[in-house]
Write an enzyme that holds these catalytic residues in place. Structure first.
Site, PDB file in Angstrom:
ATOM      1  N   GLU A  48     -51.713-123.875  28.033  1.00  0.00           N
ATOM      2  CA  GLU A  48     -53.012-124.010  27.449  1.00  0.00           C
ATOM      3  C   GLU A  48     -53.230-122.641  26.546  1.00  0.00           C
ATOM      4  OE1 GLU A  48     -53.259-127.086  25.511  1.00  0.00           O
ATOM      5  OE2 GLU A  48     -52.890-128.158  26.322  1.00  0.00           O
ATOM      6  N   ASN A  52     -52.877-120.988  23.172  1.00  0.00           N
ATOM      7  CA  ASN A  52     -53.975-120.228  22.213  1.00  0.00           C
ATOM      8  C   ASN A  52     -53.493-119.118  22.079  1.00  0.00           C
ATOM      9  OD1 ASN A  52     -55.226-122.676  22.116  1.00  0.00           O
ATOM     10  ND2 ASN A  52     -57.187-122.083  23.199  1.00  0.00           N
ATOM     11  N   ARG A 106     -51.922-129.712  15.775  1.00  0.00           N
ATOM     12  CA  ARG A 106     -52.921-128.685  17.060  1.00  0.00           C
ATOM     13  C   ARG A 106     -53.934-130.179  17.423  1.00  0.00           C
ATOM     14  NH1 ARG A 106     -49.611-126.119  19.344  1.00  0.00           N
ATOM     15  NH2 ARG A 106     -48.256-124.964  17.958  1.00  0.00           N
TER      16      ARG A 106
END
Length: 143
Positions: A48, A52, A106
């Protein structure tokens, strides 16, 4: 803070490097003899954080992502993921579940997932300077 071991990697913010980062951290953490659940949580949180950076930090091209892992006393894995991208104008808003600037594909759950899978989590960001995510996971002592 003293550490027992560490590693640091730098790589371009290409989507193919997300799996590399996740695997590198898992391999490094394996010396701590984590459970499969702990290892899965760590891999997910790193995935994650790196995703990002790939999706949000460098919208007009590629930049560098820095990944640092340390093994601290008391069986704690310390992870820092850093970019020097565009930064986050409102970090509090970005940390809210379901908030995303990445489009319809997303989920906006990255920060929430990182925070829930790690023992401690913090993020700092400056517009035009980049974002740093700092996570720690205390692992069970296995006999």
């Amino acid at each position: 803070m003293k550490f027992e071991n560490y590693m640091q990697l730098e790589f371009p913010s290409k989507s193919s490097n997300e799996a590399f980062a996740r695997s590198a951290v898992a391999c490094f953490a394996s010396q701590m003899d984590p459970t499969l659940e702990e290892l899965g949580d760590i891999r997910t949180a790193v995935s994650e954080a790196v995703t990002n950076c790939i999706v949000h930090a460098y919208p007009n091209g590629y930049g560098i992502i820095t990944l640092r892992c340390r093994i601290l006393k008391d069986n704690v894995l310390d992870i820092v993921v850093k970019d020097k991208g565009v930064g986050i104008p409102d970090l509090e808003q970005a940390r809210r579940p379901m908030f995303t600037t990445g489009g319809d594909d997303r989920s906006g759950m990255g920060f929430t997932i990182m925070e829930s899978f790690m023992t401690t989590f913090s993020a700092t960001s400056k517009v035009g300077k980049g974002t740093t995510v700092h996570m720690r996971r205390k692992l069970q002592k296995r006999k």
